[in-house]
Write a protein that holds these residues in place. Structure first.
Motif, short mmCIF file in Angstrom:
data_model
loop_
_atom_site.label_atom_id
_atom_site.label_comp_id
_atom_site.label_asym_id
_atom_site.label_seq_id
_atom_site.Cartn_x
_atom_site.Cartn_y
_atom_site.Cartn_z
N PRO A 196 47.30 68.64 78.74
CA PRO A 196 46.76 67.52 77.97
C PRO A 196 47.84 66.87 77.09
CG PRO A 196 45.25 69.37 77.91
CD PRO A 196 46.50 69.87 78.58
N GLY A 197 47.94 65.57 77.20
CA GLY A 197 48.91 64.85 76.41
C GLY A 197 50.29 64.77 77.02
N GLN A 198 50.51 65.49 78.13
CA GLN A 198 51.81 65.49 78.79
C GLN A 198 51.79 64.61 80.03
OE1 GLN A 198 54.62 67.14 77.66
NE2 GLN A 198 53.37 67.54 75.84
N PRO A 199 52.90 63.91 80.31
CA PRO A 199 52.94 63.09 81.53
C PRO A 199 53.09 63.98 82.76
CG PRO A 199 55.08 63.04 80.45
CD PRO A 199 54.14 63.81 79.54
N PRO A 200 52.68 63.50 83.93
CA PRO A 200 52.88 64.29 85.15
C PRO A 200 54.36 64.42 85.47
CG PRO A 200 52.14 62.08 85.69
CD PRO A 200 52.04 62.21 84.19
N LEU A 201 54.69 65.43 86.25
CA LEU A 201 56.09 65.64 86.64
C LEU A 201 56.64 64.41 87.35
CD1 LEU A 201 58.48 67.63 86.85
CD2 LEU A 201 57.47 68.47 88.99
N TYR A 202 55.84 63.81 88.23
CA TYR A 202 56.24 62.59 88.93
C TYR A 202 55.12 61.56 88.77
CZ TYR A 202 59.15 66.08 91.30
OH TYR A 202 60.01 67.11 91.58
N SER A 203 55.49 60.35 88.39
CA SER A 203 54.47 59.32 88.21
C SER A 203 54.09 58.64 89.52
CB SER A 203 54.96 58.26 87.22
OG SER A 203 56.13 57.62 87.71
N GLY A 204 54.87 58.85 90.55
CA GLY A 204 54.57 58.25 91.84
C GLY A 204 55.69 58.48 92.83
N THR A 205 55.59 57.83 93.98
CA THR A 205 56.55 58.04 95.06
C THR A 205 57.97 57.70 94.64
OG1 THR A 205 54.86 57.59 96.73
CG2 THR A 205 57.16 57.34 97.41
N PHE A 206 58.16 56.53 94.05
CA PHE A 206 59.51 56.09 93.73
C PHE A 206 60.09 56.87 92.56
CE2 PHE A 206 57.46 52.52 95.90
CZ PHE A 206 58.36 52.35 96.94
N ASP A 207 59.24 57.31 91.63
CA ASP A 207 59.71 58.15 90.54
C ASP A 207 60.18 59.50 91.07
OD1 ASP A 207 60.07 58.85 87.69
OD2 ASP A 207 58.38 60.19 88.03
N CYS A 208 59.42 60.08 92.01
CA CYS A 208 59.81 61.35 92.62
C CYS A 208 61.11 61.20 93.40
CB CYS A 208 58.68 61.84 93.54
SG CYS A 208 58.99 63.44 94.30
N PHE A 209 61.24 60.10 94.12
CA PHE A 209 62.47 59.84 94.88
C PHE A 209 63.67 59.73 93.94
CE2 PHE A 209 65.58 56.98 96.79
CZ PHE A 209 65.71 57.50 98.07
N ARG A 210 63.50 59.00 92.84
CA ARG A 210 64.61 58.80 91.90
C ARG A 210 65.02 60.11 91.24
NH1 ARG A 210 64.86 58.36 86.62
NH2 ARG A 210 62.58 58.35 86.43
N LYS A 211 64.02 60.88 90.78
CA LYS A 211 64.33 62.14 90.10
C LYS A 211 64.97 63.14 91.05
CE LYS A 211 60.87 61.80 86.43
NZ LYS A 211 59.56 62.28 85.91
#
Length: 301
Positions: free
Chosen positions: A46-61
């Motif tokens: 609760p209150g924390q962002p997900p590890l990846y916000s989406g496909t392109f965020d996961c790709f970038r990270k």
């Protein structure tokens, strides 16, 4: 319906399918890694962002933290398995077509092509299930920062040591649930599109490269429209700690619906769809090129 090339040779399908599968993995594995990481990322606190916000965020990270090699994590398992797997897949499709023909020049209906495709899905599960299990574990390992497995063979050894052959084949039922109907849709769609794209009076074997790529790419998209919900369940189940889901996929389904809603069954769909077109276009182009080569060197096979 355009006339199908005759006669059907399951053995040529076997060799040409293996080459097509290798083409598919090289083109599609990076986005497969993104798909699995999105499907298996833990629910945020609760209150924390997900590890990846989406496909392109996961790709970038992934690219920033691990470089290009990170996108190809776990590729050894599908490369080792993909040649026999796609060879068996296309062999099963060729055999399914052959079994439904009364005469060698019979043209199959689309329901018959769908049935032949489903048979190919049954054939490939024996190879697909352990390869998928190992691939998924290696793909999420890098994302968590842990190093439990040094590679594909080490992962297979540890799984076998911990739970025997059942540990290696964990998720087989879900693999069947995914691949049988999806393979039917896959091959039927490809054959349907080839027939539509074949000019009047021409043979489907004379299709141009762009038309083959288009038909193969769209077949891949239709395949994954059917496959993505059971694929999400499979990825969760195969990467879960031992004993987390005692009732199998039913527990995974209940947990996902309860905690994340029906939309969770389509996690990773953007990565899947971006990957599906080029990967399957490459697969079918590789298959058709290999089939023409085999017809040239061994016309009587």
């Amino acid at each position: 319906m355009a006339k199908q090339p005759q006669p059907i040779s399951p053995f040529k399908n076997f060799f040409a399918g293996g080459f097509g599968g290798v083409c598919l993995v090289f083109v599609g594995h990076p986005l497969d890694t993104i798909k699995v990481r999105l499907q298996t990322q833990p629910k945020p606190q609760p209150g924390q962002p997900p590890l990846y916000s989406g496909t392109f965020d996961c790709f970038r990270k992934t690219l920033v933290r691990e470089g290009v090699r990170g996108l190809y994590r776990g590729m050894a398992a599908p490369i080792i398995g993909v040649t026999p797997m796609y060879a068996v897949c296309f062999f099963g499709f060729g055999l399914g077509k052959r079994l439904q023909q009364r005469k060698p020049d019979d043209v199959l209906t689309y329901p018959q092509l769908f049935a032949a495709g489903m048979l190919s899905g049954v054939f490939t599960t024996v190879i697909m299930a352990p390869g998928e299990r190992i691939k998924c574990l290696l793909q999420i390992q890098a994302a968590t920062g842990e190093t439990k497995y040094s590679g594909s063979l080490d992962c297979a050894r540890q799984l076998y040591r911990e739970a025997g052959i059942r540990g290696v084949y964990k998720g087989t039922v879900l693999t069947l649930m995914r691949d049988v109907p999806a393979s039917g849709m896959y091959f039927m769609t490809y054959e349907w599109l080839k027939n539509i794209l074949t000019p009047e009076g021409k043979s489907v074997s004379d299709l141009s490269v762009p038309r083959i790529l288009f038909a193969g790419g769209l077949a891949g998209i239709f395949n994954w429209l059917v496959a993505i919900p059971p694929d999400v369940l499979k990825s969760r189940f195969q990467t879960a700690p031992e004993g987390k889901y005692p009732n199998g996929f039913r527990d995974v389904l209940r947990e996902l619906i309860r905690e994340e809603g029906v939309a969770s069954l389509y996690k990773g769909i953007t990565a899947v769809m971006i990957r599906a077109f080029p990967a399957n276009a490459a697969c079918f182009l590789g298959f058709e090129v290999a089939m023409k080569f085999l017809n040239w060197v061994a016309p009587s096979l």
